[in-house]
Design a protein around this motif. Structure first.
Motif, mmCIF file in Angstrom:
data_model
loop_
_atom_site.group_PDB
_atom_site.id
_atom_site.type_symbol
_atom_site.label_atom_id
_atom_site.label_comp_id
_atom_site.label_asym_id
_atom_site.label_seq_id
_atom_site.Cartn_x
_atom_site.Cartn_y
_atom_site.Cartn_z
ATOM 1 N N PHE A 53 0.793 -1.224 0.000
ATOM 2 C CA PHE A 53 0.000 0.000 0.000
ATOM 3 C C PHE A 53 0.831 1.283 0.000
ATOM 4 N N LEU A 54 2.131 1.191 0.251
ATOM 5 C CA LEU A 54 2.961 2.391 0.269
ATOM 6 C C LEU A 54 4.095 2.327 -0.765
ATOM 7 N N ALA A 55 4.917 1.298 -0.668
ATOM 8 C CA ALA A 55 6.105 1.236 -1.531
ATOM 9 C C ALA A 55 5.731 1.049 -3.003
ATOM 10 N N VAL A 56 4.911 0.039 -3.302
ATOM 11 C CA VAL A 56 4.568 -0.240 -4.695
ATOM 12 C C VAL A 56 3.840 0.937 -5.358
ATOM 13 N N PRO A 57 2.793 1.528 -4.735
ATOM 14 C CA PRO A 57 2.153 2.683 -5.376
ATOM 15 C C PRO A 57 3.112 3.855 -5.585
ATOM 16 N N THR A 58 4.031 4.068 -4.632
ATOM 17 C CA THR A 58 4.985 5.165 -4.785
ATOM 18 C C THR A 58 5.902 4.923 -5.970
ATOM 19 N N VAL A 59 6.424 3.705 -6.079
ATOM 20 C CA VAL A 59 7.317 3.372 -7.199
ATOM 21 C C VAL A 59 6.584 3.495 -8.532
ATOM 22 N N LEU A 60 5.349 3.012 -8.583
ATOM 23 C CA LEU A 60 4.575 3.100 -9.830
ATOM 24 C C LEU A 60 4.287 4.550 -10.201
ATOM 25 N N ALA A 61 3.956 5.370 -9.200
ATOM 26 C CA ALA A 61 3.674 6.779 -9.468
ATOM 27 C C ALA A 61 4.906 7.481 -10.021
ATOM 28 N N ILE A 62 6.065 7.218 -9.419
ATOM 29 C CA ILE A 62 7.297 7.843 -9.894
ATOM 30 C C ILE A 62 7.658 7.324 -11.282
ATOM 31 N N ALA A 63 7.495 6.009 -11.504
ATOM 32 C CA ALA A 63 7.885 5.401 -12.776
ATOM 33 C C ALA A 63 7.115 5.992 -13.946
ATOM 34 N N THR A 64 5.832 6.336 -13.741
ATOM 35 C CA THR A 64 5.041 6.895 -14.844
ATOM 36 C C THR A 64 5.580 8.238 -15.297
ATOM 37 N N GLY A 65 6.342 8.907 -14.436
ATOM 38 C CA GLY A 65 6.917 10.192 -14.827
ATOM 39 C C GLY A 65 8.110 10.059 -15.742
ATOM 40 N N PHE A 66 8.598 8.833 -15.962
ATOM 41 C CA PHE A 66 9.776 8.626 -16.799
ATOM 42 C C PHE A 66 9.453 7.878 -18.092
#
Length: 278
Positions: A16-29
């Protein structure tokens, strides 16, 4: 094998914290086709985006400072009350509830109370001839976030700063009085320096709390994207497709950078404050 007891919490943090954060950041690249790109990061330099970051920072900073000062004064007043007494229990319970009272319900409460046709607004206009909105509809603009944010900032300050106040030892005040020190001297030379790291740490926590708030602002401000969370919302629901959604990832990265800096400073201050709370 004691670490196995942390497994459920670790899974919760991961999912609920790590995976959504990584996915959110990844979409910016990535671009709309899923190809790696740094073009989305260029949007962080857009004047509109920079303006939304500045608006988020000053609203969060202002409400954090006011909330920290008011909450600290309330903690000073509570410090003289009986631990475990009725007053202390009532304040603790109320603070715990009000600190979590946000989002759409908080926005509705303020609209119903001091909105254009709110109870207090109508009463002041009809009984005293005072028009709260003579200079504009401020509640539904950026300045209108200050009062709702303070509603949960002050109780949060009470929760996080009261333990530091309780950490002050009576012997320190007695020693200062024995040596001829006044109350002002005690607060300036003893209590103030001891409480400073806890106060600054609590101030940073309040800033982070306001900076990441979304639901209350989204319910009050329906037009425009004046703060970063609303900019992200606008990017996600825009009709231009995935390219705007990827821009939201870049905006989220900008928010995460700010939050990491703030929370790192908070952690350092908490470690310093912990020396006096042992």
């Amino acid at each position: 094998m004691k670490w196995l007891g942390l497994t459920p919490f670790a899974l919760y943090v991961l999912v609920f914290l790590a995976v959504p954060t990584v996915l959110a950041i990844a979409t910016g690249f990535v671009d709309a086709d899923g190809t790696f790109t740094l073009e989305n990061l260029a949007h962080l330099g857009d004047p509109v985006v920079l303006g939304s970051f500045w608006s988020s920072i000053w609203v969060s900073g202002l409400t954090a400072i006011i909330g920290a000062v008011l909450g600290a004064l309330l903690c000073v007043a509570l410090a003289g009350s009986k631990p475990g007494g009725v007053l202390r229990r009532v304040i603790d319970a109320a603070s715990s509830v009000l600190a979590q009272f946000g989002g759409v319900m908080l926005a509705f409460a303020f609209i119903a109370t001091i909105g254009i046709q709110g109870l207090v607004t109508v009463l002041l206009r009809d009984a005293l001839g005072i028009d709260m909105y003579a200079d504009g509809v401020w509640l539904y603009q950026l300045p209108g976030l200050i009062l709702p944010y303070l509603y949960f900032q002050v109780p949060l300050m009470v929760i996080v700063f009261l333990p530091a106040m309780e950490g002050l030892r009576r012997e320190w005040a007695e020693a200062a009085a024995t040596l001829g020190g006044s109350s002002f001297t005690y607060w300036r030379r003893i209590a103030g320096p001891v409480l400073a790291p806890s106060f600054l740490g609590s101030l940073l926590l309040l800033f982070a709390n306001a900076f990441s708030s979304y639901a209350t602002a989204a319910a009050l401000i329906s037009q425009g994207a004046q703060i970063v969370p609303l900019q992200i919302r606008g990017a996600l629901i825009a009709e231009t497709g995935a390219s705007r959604a990827n821009t939201a990832g870049a905006l989220a990265l900008g928010m995460i950078v700010v939050m990491v800096v703030v929370m790192a400073a908070y952690s350092l201050l908490q470690r310093r404050a912990a020396r006096w709370q042992r």
